[in-house]
Scaffold this active site. Sequence first.
Site, PDB file in Angstrom:
ATOM      1  N   GLU A 135      -6.498   4.754   8.100  1.00 13.20           N
ATOM      2  CA  GLU A 135      -6.308   6.183   7.799  1.00 13.20           C
ATOM      3  C   GLU A 135      -7.569   6.792   7.192  1.00 13.20           C
ATOM      4  OE1 GLU A 135      -2.665   5.555   5.655  1.00 13.20           O
ATOM      5  OE2 GLU A 135      -1.758   4.911   7.542  1.00 13.20           O
ATOM      6  N   HIS A 192      -9.350   1.336   5.291  1.00 11.13           N
ATOM      7  CA  HIS A 192      -8.041   1.460   5.937  1.00 11.13           C
ATOM      8  C   HIS A 192      -8.173   2.392   7.147  1.00 11.13           C
ATOM      9  CE1 HIS A 192      -3.866   2.571   6.656  1.00 11.13           C
ATOM     10  NE2 HIS A 192      -3.543   1.464   6.009  1.00 11.13           N
ATOM     11  N   SER A 201       3.750  -2.402  10.329  1.00  8.48           N
ATOM     12  CA  SER A 201       5.197  -2.480  10.553  1.00  8.48           C
ATOM     13  C   SER A 201       5.805  -3.809  10.113  1.00  8.48           C
ATOM     14  CB  SER A 201       5.522  -2.183  12.031  1.00  8.48           C
ATOM     15  OG  SER A 201       5.156  -0.847  12.347  1.00  8.48           O
ATOM     16  N   GLY A 225       2.839   1.949  10.933  1.00  9.30           N
ATOM     17  CA  GLY A 225       3.845   3.003  10.838  1.00  9.30           C
ATOM     18  C   GLY A 225       4.588   3.285  12.128  1.00  9.30           C
ATOM     19  N   GLU A 261      -5.192  -5.030  10.585  1.00 11.41           N
ATOM     20  CA  GLU A 261      -4.148  -4.034  10.817  1.00 11.41           C
ATOM     21  C   GLU A 261      -4.407  -3.326  12.152  1.00 11.41           C
ATOM     22  OE1 GLU A 261      -2.260  -2.826   6.772  1.00 11.41           O
ATOM     23  OE2 GLU A 261      -3.762  -1.367   7.379  1.00 11.41           O
ATOM     24  N   ASN A 279       0.862  -1.183   0.000  1.00  9.81           N
ATOM     25  CA  ASN A 279       0.000   0.000   0.000  1.00  9.81           C
ATOM     26  C   ASN A 279       0.896   1.230   0.000  1.00  9.81           C
ATOM     27  OD1 ASN A 279      -1.811   2.051   0.439  1.00  9.81           O
ATOM     28  ND2 ASN A 279      -2.358   1.441   2.527  1.00  9.81           N
ATOM     29  N   LYS A 336       0.102   4.265  -0.166  1.00 11.29           N
ATOM     30  CA  LYS A 336      -0.510   5.448   0.443  1.00 11.29           C
ATOM     31  C   LYS A 336      -0.283   6.651  -0.510  1.00 11.29           C
ATOM     32  CE  LYS A 336      -0.122   3.134   4.834  1.00 11.29           C
ATOM     33  NZ  LYS A 336       0.002   3.196   6.276  1.00 11.29           N
TER      34      LYS A 336
HETATM   35  O1  LIG Z   1      -1.671  -0.518   4.629  1.00  9.38           O
HETATM   36  C1  LIG Z   1      -0.618  -0.678   5.241  1.00  9.38           C
HETATM   37  C2  LIG Z   1      -0.541  -0.427   6.658  1.00  9.38           C
HETATM   38  O2  LIG Z   1      -1.083   0.800   6.994  1.00  9.38           O
HETATM   39  C3  LIG Z   1       0.788  -0.716   7.275  1.00  9.38           C
HETATM   40  O3  LIG Z   1       1.684   0.342   7.129  1.00  9.38           O
HETATM   41  P1  LIG Z   1       3.192   0.138   7.656  1.00  9.38           P
HETATM   42  O4  LIG Z   1       3.687  -1.131   7.025  1.00  9.38           O
HETATM   43  O5  LIG Z   1       3.921   1.350   7.198  1.00  9.38           O
HETATM   44  O6  LIG Z   1       3.114   0.006   9.137  1.00  9.38           O
END
Ligand SMILES: O=C[C@H](O)COP(=O)(O)O
Length: 262
Positions: A106, A104, A220, A180, A174, A12, A14
């Site tokens: 976010e 998601h 993460s 993150g 998640e 992803n 983002k």
């Molecule tokens: O969609 C992915 C998640 O939000 C995980 O993000 P991350 O791997 O940066 O923690």
Amino acid sequence: MVVNRVPLLAGNWKMNLDHLQAIAFVQKLAWTLKDAGHDVADAEVAVFPPFTDLRSVQTLVAADKLPIAYGAQDLSAHDSGAYTGEISGAFLAQLDCTYVIIGHSERRTLHGEDDEQVKAKTAAAVKHGIVPVICVGETAEDLAEQGPSAVPVAQLTTALEGLDASADILVAYEPVWAIGSGQAATPDQAEQVAAALRGVIASVLGEDAAARTRILYGGSVKSSNIAGFMREPNVDGALIGGASLDVAEFSSIVRFQKHVGV
Ligand SMILES: O=C[C@H](O)COP(=O)(O)O
């Protein structure tokens, strides 16, 4: 019933990488995986670029017949009309998107999406033949007050309401506190919630759906911890944010079997 759930490693992006960067990234990813001898039977690879990259990624993947799936990071619950800024599932289907991320954290936190909107978007994706990647997860407060499974189970239960038992879906667990943060869940924690989520699928859509549906862990994930998650019986892959933006690191995650002999 014997079902082979091919692992899915999904990046992803983002709000990162413009359409020119997306072309360079996907080309490099394909070369890197080919050089490393990646076998698509071992794991499926998918990327989720920003909307404005999708046409470029579609063109590249189709022209070079790359073994890389792609999808969008969101879609509208509506097909068309006066919804400024929204993107219809019909548009995404025209771009040959296999997947779309829905709900998601976010989107839920920064854009106020609630479980009913996630349900409507899930239905819209299925209607347009796009596989929804339904994201669920608890905050640190939820975890402290209700334990790890209660919120994800409730979120998924609502998202699946009204779906046909034959619907092709994916679920991504998640934990919000792991996204993150550098602090991933443990494989045991991920497995516990993934097993509970598979139970939700079984009770809402039936045992066949539960057996075939892939459940991803996200939060993460890196090349150094992917192996632990992939050893768990109910974890079928990962949704990767930050680490998916580095070709070498993402390729290493995709080739998780090499680390561990899973
Ligand atoms: O969609 C992915 C998640 O939000 C995980 O993000 P991350 O791997 O940066 O923690």
